[in-house]
Design an enzyme around this catalytic site. Structure first.
Site, PDB file in Angstrom:
ATOM      1  N   SER A  74       0.851  -1.207   0.000  1.00 12.85           N
ATOM      2  CA  SER A  74       0.000   0.000   0.000  1.00 12.85           C
ATOM      3  C   SER A  74       0.874   1.240   0.000  1.00 12.85           C
ATOM      4  O   SER A  74       1.898   1.271   0.681  1.00 12.85           O
ATOM      5  CB  SER A  74      -0.888   0.071   1.249  1.00 12.85           C
ATOM      6  OG  SER A  74      -1.667   1.273   1.220  1.00 12.85           O
ATOM      7  N   ALA A 113      -1.260  -5.677   7.422  1.00 18.00           N
ATOM      8  CA  ALA A 113      -0.636  -4.439   7.888  1.00 18.00           C
ATOM      9  C   ALA A 113      -1.717  -3.382   7.974  1.00 18.00           C
ATOM     10  O   ALA A 113      -2.129  -2.801   6.972  1.00 18.00           O
ATOM     11  CB  ALA A 113       0.449  -3.994   6.914  1.00 18.00           C
ATOM     12  N   TYR A 144      -6.902   6.208   2.501  1.00 19.97           N
ATOM     13  CA  TYR A 144      -6.035   5.254   3.210  1.00 19.97           C
ATOM     14  C   TYR A 144      -6.763   4.692   4.432  1.00 19.97           C
ATOM     15  O   TYR A 144      -6.842   3.482   4.625  1.00 19.97           O
ATOM     16  CB  TYR A 144      -4.751   5.966   3.627  1.00 19.97           C
ATOM     17  CG  TYR A 144      -3.718   5.099   4.300  1.00 19.97           C
ATOM     18  CD1 TYR A 144      -3.073   4.082   3.602  1.00 19.97           C
ATOM     19  CD2 TYR A 144      -3.355   5.316   5.635  1.00 19.97           C
ATOM     20  CE1 TYR A 144      -2.100   3.296   4.215  1.00 19.97           C
ATOM     21  CE2 TYR A 144      -2.383   4.540   6.245  1.00 19.97           C
ATOM     22  CZ  TYR A 144      -1.749   3.532   5.539  1.00 19.97           C
ATOM     23  OH  TYR A 144      -0.785   2.769   6.154  1.00 19.97           O
TER      24      TYR A 144
END
Ligand code: UDP
Length: 314
Positions: A74, A113, A144
């Site tokens: 990411s 994560a 995000y």
């Protein structure tokens, strides 16, 4: 174990690869280099390491068995979410879906994560894992934060519906070698600016706080979490909290720089405080950070000096 690491060419992914290889495991790494850098894995000359350049938002095919999947792909810096909002949403949602599907097919443990950003601009301080957060879904960081919140929900659903053994690490601010010079986050910005004797840009009045963890401590916490049987999320971070201004001043001192601090506008939705409550990591994983700020900054500054070609001050 045979372990797949998505985002292996990123800052944290590459340190994870080093750690799992050093522990004797086989590592399959994937990265599409959207924010990762091949230089972060170029040093790996281990026959137990293989690499596939791939965008994990698409169906993921891996030949052979897998014991664990560490999903670290990411964009992770606020300036990256601004530049790549849709890929950030896609890798957190579609990418997590594909990686979970692969874990289910292979009978592998899945480790997500996640991030302290799930707490948003927190109204509970320090942040405990049972706090649900204060996130603006439509702000610039929403791409995000919400992708990671969705990823956590999907991870729990795969655990509950399909019995996939899952782990969720909520990562707080982490720093260390292999952060990019143009990463945009506070520590790499301040170090690069200080080493070049440029103005050190503090956003807002610098009174907002963060708690910075050195990367090897984080990686150790992740390895312990993977080996544990903790399904519910665990915060991993260093609880020693400081203001952003004081971090800037600390870095100017530590680099022996002639830089001065300048103040710039605070980005939208920038959290005012952040500090992990690590009681759970302490009790469930027997983990706590070991590397102090001085030692961690020394390593990181050394890395940036080499990267920028700036010799150490005498
Ligand atoms: N920040 C800053 N100057 C910079 C970069 C960041 O003052 O050049 C601030 C930022 O506004 C935030 C804190 O430092 O308050 C940490 O920012 P970072 O981007 O490292 O990560 P965040 O914790 O916000 O995700």
């Amino acid at each position: 174990m045979r372990v797949l690491i998505t985002g292996v060419a990123g800052f944290i992914g590459s340190h994870l690869a080093d750690r799992f290889l050093a522990d004797g495991h086989e590592v399959v790494g994937m990265d599409n280099f959207i924010t990762g850098d091949v230089a972060n894995i170029a040093h790996i000359r281990n026959p137990r390491f293989s690499f596939v350049q791939y965008d994990v938002t698409n169906y993921i095919y891996v030949e052979g068995p897998l014991d664990a999947i560490l999903h670290f792909a990411s964009p992770a810096s606020p300036i990256d979410y601004l530049e790549f909002p849709i890929p950030t949403l896609k890798v957190g949602s579609l990418g997590t879906h594909k990686a979970l599907g692969l874990a289910k097919a292979k009978g592998a443990v899945f480790l997500l994560a996640s991030t302290s950003e799930v707490y948003g601009d927190p109204l509970v301080h320090p942040q405990t894992e049972d706090y649900w957060g204060n996130v603006n879904p439509i702000g610039p960081r929403g791409v995000y934060d919400e992708a990671k919140r969705f990823a956590e929900a999907l991870t729990m659903a795969y655990h509950r519906s399909h019995g996939v053994p899952t782990r969720i690490v909520r990562i707080f601010n982490t720093y260390g070698p292999r952060m990019r010079v143009r990463d945009g986050r506070a520590v790499p910005n301040f170090i690069a600016q200080a080493l070049r004797n440029e103005e050190v840009t503090v956003y807002g009045d610098g009174s907002q706080t963060r708690s910075f963890c050195y990367v090897t401590d984080l990686v150790d916490g992740i390895a312990r979490l993977l080996a544990s049987d903790s399904i519910s999320p665990v915060n991993i971070g260093n609880p020693s909290e400081m203001s952003v201004l004081s971090m800037a001043e600390t870095i100017i001192r530590a680099t022996g720089s002639r830089s001065r601090v300048v103040f710039r506008p605070l980005p939208m939705d920038d959290p005012k405080v952040r500090q992990p409550d690590i009681s759970k990591a302490r009790s469930v994983l027997g983990w706590e950070p070991r590397v102090g700020l001085e030692e961690g900054l020394k390593e990181t500054i050394g890395y940036f000096r080499a990267k920028l070609g700036i010799p150490a001050a005498r």
